[in-house]
Design an enzyme around this catalytic site. Structure first.
Site, PDB file in Angstrom:
ATOM      1  N   CYS A  11       8.994   6.405   5.126  1.00  0.00           N
ATOM      2  CA  CYS A  11       7.900   6.520   4.585  1.00  0.00           C
ATOM      3  C   CYS A  11       7.936   5.921   2.978  1.00  0.00           C
ATOM      4  CB  CYS A  11       7.093   7.687   4.804  1.00  0.00           C
ATOM      5  SG  CYS A  11       7.862   8.943   3.989  1.00  0.00           S
ATOM      6  N   CYS A  85       4.550   2.213   5.597  1.00  0.00           N
ATOM      7  CA  CYS A  85       5.218   1.211   4.613  1.00  0.00           C
ATOM      8  C   CYS A  85       5.770   0.214   5.367  1.00  0.00           C
ATOM      9  CB  CYS A  85       6.396   2.067   3.653  1.00  0.00           C
ATOM     10  SG  CYS A  85       7.695   2.669   4.796  1.00  0.00           S
ATOM     11  N   CYS A  89       9.667  -2.585   4.789  1.00  0.00           N
ATOM     12  CA  CYS A  89      10.991  -2.503   5.487  1.00  0.00           C
ATOM     13  C   CYS A  89      11.364  -3.880   6.281  1.00  0.00           C
ATOM     14  CB  CYS A  89      10.573  -1.733   6.884  1.00  0.00           C
ATOM     15  SG  CYS A  89      11.939  -1.186   7.821  1.00  0.00           S
TER      16      CYS A  89
END
Length: 148
Positions: A11, A85, A89
């Site tokens: 996150c 998010c 990533c």
């Protein structure tokens, strides 16, 4: 990578959702799953409301420290679960990616964090079944933890 499945929870701040998910997965898998968590912009400390909410479940995350997301952590994981998010990533072909849409507990009080915590637990239990690892007997049970 090891023979046992590995999961990375990501996150933004690695201070709430990913910390709670990692703690549940560690607890409920009894060590059968390698667990990591990280954030794209880690906070200085774990969210106090998340700490309190998990303490109600008998799980202590007070000593956890938010960690920065690295490409290596993604590469070393079989499953990558993002929580708000996904675009930050790193993507590696062959990895299993999931995006869990969950409210952000940042700045929220305990009453607002409890339902987020409970939804995370439900999703972690589903993930365990999908990985072929059932929740361990005697693991934490969803109920009041006032006795712990």
């Amino acid at each position: 990578m090891t023979d046992r499945p590995s999961v990375l929870f990501v996150c933004v701040h690695n201070a709430g959702r990913s910390q709670m998910a990692a703690a549940y997965l560690s607890q409920l898998s009894g060590g059968a799953v390698e667990v990591r968590s990280a954030g794209s912009a880690p906070a200085d400390q774990v969210n106090p409301s998340a700490v309190q909410a998990m303490a109600e479940e008998g799980i202590d995350i007070a000593a956890e420290v938010p960690k920065v997301l690295t490409a290596e952590a993604v590469q070393e994981s079989h499953v990558v679960v993002t929580m708000g998010c996904g675009d930050t990533c790193p993507y590696f072909p062959g990895k299993r990616y999931e995006d869990w849409v969950l409210d952000d507990p940042a700045g929220q009080g305990l009453a607002a964090v409890r339902p987020i915590r409970d939804e995370i637990r439900r999703r972690v239990e589903t993930l365990l079944r999908e990985l072929g690892v059932g929740p361990i007997e005697g693991g934490v049970e969803p109920a009041d933890r006032a006795d712990r």
